[in-house]
Design an enzyme around this catalytic site. Structure first.
Site, mmCIF file in Angstrom:
data_model
loop_
_atom_site.group_PDB
_atom_site.id
_atom_site.type_symbol
_atom_site.label_atom_id
_atom_site.label_comp_id
_atom_site.label_asym_id
_atom_site.label_seq_id
_atom_site.Cartn_x
_atom_site.Cartn_y
_atom_site.Cartn_z
ATOM 1 N N HIS A 97 55.827 51.809 35.090
ATOM 2 C CA HIS A 97 54.893 51.865 33.972
ATOM 3 C C HIS A 97 55.105 50.754 32.956
ATOM 4 O O HIS A 97 54.280 50.578 32.054
ATOM 5 C CB HIS A 97 54.953 53.234 33.287
ATOM 6 C CG HIS A 97 53.605 53.736 32.877
ATOM 7 N ND1 HIS A 97 53.321 55.056 32.646
ATOM 8 C CD2 HIS A 97 52.442 53.084 32.662
ATOM 9 C CE1 HIS A 97 52.065 55.204 32.302
ATOM 10 N NE2 HIS A 97 51.503 54.007 32.300
ATOM 11 N N ASP A 124 50.581 61.134 31.569
ATOM 12 C CA ASP A 124 51.962 60.905 31.960
ATOM 13 C C ASP A 124 52.792 62.134 31.619
ATOM 14 O O ASP A 124 52.484 62.856 30.662
ATOM 15 C CB ASP A 124 52.500 59.686 31.191
ATOM 16 C CG ASP A 124 53.736 59.042 31.801
ATOM 17 O OD1 ASP A 124 54.516 59.770 32.445
ATOM 18 O OD2 ASP A 124 53.926 57.831 31.609
ATOM 19 N N HIS A 126 55.754 61.613 30.612
ATOM 20 C CA HIS A 126 56.630 61.026 29.601
ATOM 21 C C HIS A 126 55.803 60.247 28.578
ATOM 22 O O HIS A 126 54.743 59.713 28.910
ATOM 23 C CB HIS A 126 57.632 60.073 30.256
ATOM 24 C CG HIS A 126 58.345 60.656 31.434
ATOM 25 N ND1 HIS A 126 57.805 60.643 32.717
ATOM 26 C CD2 HIS A 126 59.533 61.299 31.532
ATOM 27 C CE1 HIS A 126 58.649 61.245 33.548
ATOM 28 N NE2 HIS A 126 59.698 61.651 32.861
ATOM 29 N N ASP A 128 57.009 57.530 26.992
ATOM 30 C CA ASP A 128 57.381 56.116 27.120
ATOM 31 C C ASP A 128 57.342 55.410 25.768
ATOM 32 O O ASP A 128 56.873 54.276 25.643
ATOM 33 C CB ASP A 128 56.474 55.401 28.127
ATOM 34 C CG ASP A 128 56.677 55.909 29.548
ATOM 35 O OD1 ASP A 128 57.667 56.613 29.786
ATOM 36 O OD2 ASP A 128 55.822 55.611 30.409
ATOM 37 N N HIS A 141 60.702 50.854 31.661
ATOM 38 C CA HIS A 141 59.518 51.677 31.933
ATOM 39 C C HIS A 141 59.422 52.876 30.997
ATOM 40 O O HIS A 141 58.388 53.543 30.963
ATOM 41 C CB HIS A 141 59.456 52.110 33.407
ATOM 42 C CG HIS A 141 60.374 53.230 33.787
ATOM 43 N ND1 HIS A 141 60.116 54.074 34.854
ATOM 44 C CD2 HIS A 141 61.553 53.652 33.262
ATOM 45 C CE1 HIS A 141 61.101 54.958 34.956
ATOM 46 N NE2 HIS A 141 61.988 54.714 34.014
ATOM 47 N N ASP A 226 49.979 57.706 35.157
ATOM 48 C CA ASP A 226 51.250 57.764 35.879
ATOM 49 C C ASP A 226 51.183 58.940 36.850
ATOM 50 O O ASP A 226 50.855 60.069 36.451
ATOM 51 C CB ASP A 226 52.382 57.960 34.867
ATOM 52 C CG ASP A 226 53.772 57.864 35.471
ATOM 53 O OD1 ASP A 226 53.972 58.393 36.576
ATOM 54 O OD2 ASP A 226 54.661 57.289 34.818
ATOM 55 N N ASP A 228 53.348 60.758 37.958
ATOM 56 C CA ASP A 228 54.193 61.907 37.638
ATOM 57 C C ASP A 228 53.585 62.832 36.586
ATOM 58 O O ASP A 228 54.167 63.862 36.243
ATOM 59 C CB ASP A 228 55.616 61.484 37.254
ATOM 60 C CG ASP A 228 55.732 60.796 35.897
ATOM 61 O OD1 ASP A 228 54.871 60.985 35.025
ATOM 62 O OD2 ASP A 228 56.732 60.076 35.697
ATOM 63 N N GLU A 271 53.578 54.094 39.202
ATOM 64 C CA GLU A 271 54.726 54.936 39.563
ATOM 65 C C GLU A 271 54.563 55.698 40.883
ATOM 66 O O GLU A 271 55.188 56.739 41.085
ATOM 67 C CB GLU A 271 55.072 55.918 38.426
ATOM 68 C CG GLU A 271 55.464 55.242 37.116
ATOM 69 C CD GLU A 271 56.882 54.670 37.093
ATOM 70 O OE1 GLU A 271 57.607 54.830 38.090
ATOM 71 O OE2 GLU A 271 57.256 54.067 36.059
#
Length: 299
Positions: A97, A124, A126, A128, A141, A226, A228, A271
Site C-alpha cells: 500500500h 482497508d 488498517h 496506515d 506500507h 486494500d 485485507d 496487497e
C-alpha cells in the site's frame, strides 16, 4: 470509458514478501477481459520499474525500511499517472500500500500541475497513518496516508510538490487494526474512519451516503482498496490478515454504490499476495470488486 491499467510490483514497504506478484495475479485473473466485457476501452501500460528487495538498499533511514527505492517507485508512478490524458480512468494495481503515495499524488496532479482537490476513500483493515516516529516496524506500507497529508519524512510527503491531501477529504472504511500512537494522530488530524463496529451498526448504504456528503466539495474521488479490508475467509492471500472484515457482499455493495455515484475517477487495488493465496482466489475477488466499481451489475 478509457481505462489504463498500471502495475506497481513492489513489496518493499511490507514485512512479508509476495505482494510484488500481485499485479501478475490480477492480470492472470482476467482483469482486462472483465473490464472489456463491460464495454470499456482498456490499455495495459505495463509496470512501473521497482527495485528488487534482494538488490536494493534496505538501510533504515529515520526509522524507514527501503526508503530510497520506495521513493523512486512512487516518483515513477506519480509521473506516469500525471501524464495520462484527461478522460482516462487509471486503475493501478500493486504491490504494497505504500504505492498509494505515488498513485494518489499522480491522480491529483493529472491535468492540474498545482493538484486538484481530491477525496480519498481508503478501504482497508488498517489506517496506515503511522509516521516514521510512531511506526513500531519501520515498514512504509503503514505510513502512506500520513505522508499524503504532509506528515512524516519530507521526501515522501513532498511527492506532490506543494500539494497534500486535506484530512477532511479522507474517509476510511473497514478499519479494525490501529496502532496506539497512530490512533492519536488520526484523532488530531480529524480523519473520518468507519471501523467494522460502524459497519455493523450503520450498514454500508448509510456509510456510503455519509461519505458522499463529507466529500461533496472534492473535484475527484480516488478509491484505494486494500484486499485485507475483506475478511480473510474471502481474501486469504494478503500479508496482514485481520479477522472480522468486510463480507463479500459488503465489498461489492460499496463498490456498486460508488459506481452509481458517478464520481470516482481512479482506483488502486493493493496487497494481493499470491504466495499466501488459495488458487488465486484473492485476485479473482478483487477483479470482481474493480468490475463492480466500473459498472458491473446483477441485472
Amino acid at each position: 470509458m478509457n481505462l489504463s491499467i498500471l502495475g506497481i510490483p513492489m513489496d518493499l514497504g511490507a514485512g512479508r514478501r509476495g505482494v510484488d506478484m500481485g499485479p501478475s495475479a490480477l492480470r492472470n485473473a482476467h482483469l482486462t477481459r472483465a473490464l472489456r466485457d463491460l464495454g470499456h476501452r482498456v490499455t495495459d501500460l505495463g509496470d512501473v520499474r521497482v527495485a528488487l528487495p534482494e538488490t536494493a538498499d534496505k538501510h533504515s533511514e529515520g526509522g524507514m525500511v527501503f526508503l530510497d527505492p520506495i521513493l523512486d517507485a512512487c516518483q515513477g508512478t506519480r509521473d506516469r499517472l500525471a501524464a495520462l490524458p484527461d478522460g482516462t480512468f487509471p486503475l493501478t494495481i500493486g504491490g504494497d500500500h505504500s504505492v498509494s503515495m505515488g498513485t494518489v499524488t499522480g491522480n491529483a496532479l493529472r491535468g492540474n500541475p498545482a493538484g486538484a482537490r481530491m477525496g480519498l476513500i481508503w478501504v482497508d483493515a488498517h489506517t496506515d497513518y503511522n509516521t516514521p516516529g510512531s511506526s513500531p516496524s519501520g515498514n512504509i506500507h503503514g505510513m502512506p496516508v500520513a505522508h499524503l497529508t504532509g506528515l512524516g519524512d519530507p521526501r515522501l510527503s513532498g511527492l506532490g510538490g506543494g500539494w497534500h491531501m486535506r484530512p477532511e477529504d479522507i474517509v476510511m472504511i473497514g478499519i479494525r487494526s490501529v496502532d496506539p500512537h497512530e490512533r492519536d494522530l488520526l484523532r488530531e488530524a480529524g480523519i473520518k474512519a468507519y471501523t467494522m463496529k460502524d459497519v455493523d451498526q450503520l450498514g454500508i448504504t448509510r456509510i456510503h451516503e455519509e461519505t458522499m456528503e463529507r466529500l461533496s466539495g472534492t473535484e475527484r474521488l480516488h478509491v484505494s482498496f486494500d484486499a485485507d479490508a475483506l475478511d480473510p475467509s474471502v481474501c486469504p492471500g494478503v500479508g496482514t490478515p485481520v479477522p472480522g472484515g468486510l463480507t463479500y457482499r459488503e465489498g461489492h455493495l460499496l463498490m456498486e454504490l460508488l459506481s452509481e455515484s458517478g464520481r470516482v475517477t481512479s482506483m488502486d487495488i493493493v496487497e494481493v499476495n499470491p504466495i499466501l493465496d488459495t488458487r488465486n482466489q484473492t485476485a479473482e475477488v478483487m477483479v470482481g470488486m474493480a468490475a463492480s466499481l466500473l459498472g458491473q451489475r446483477i441485472l
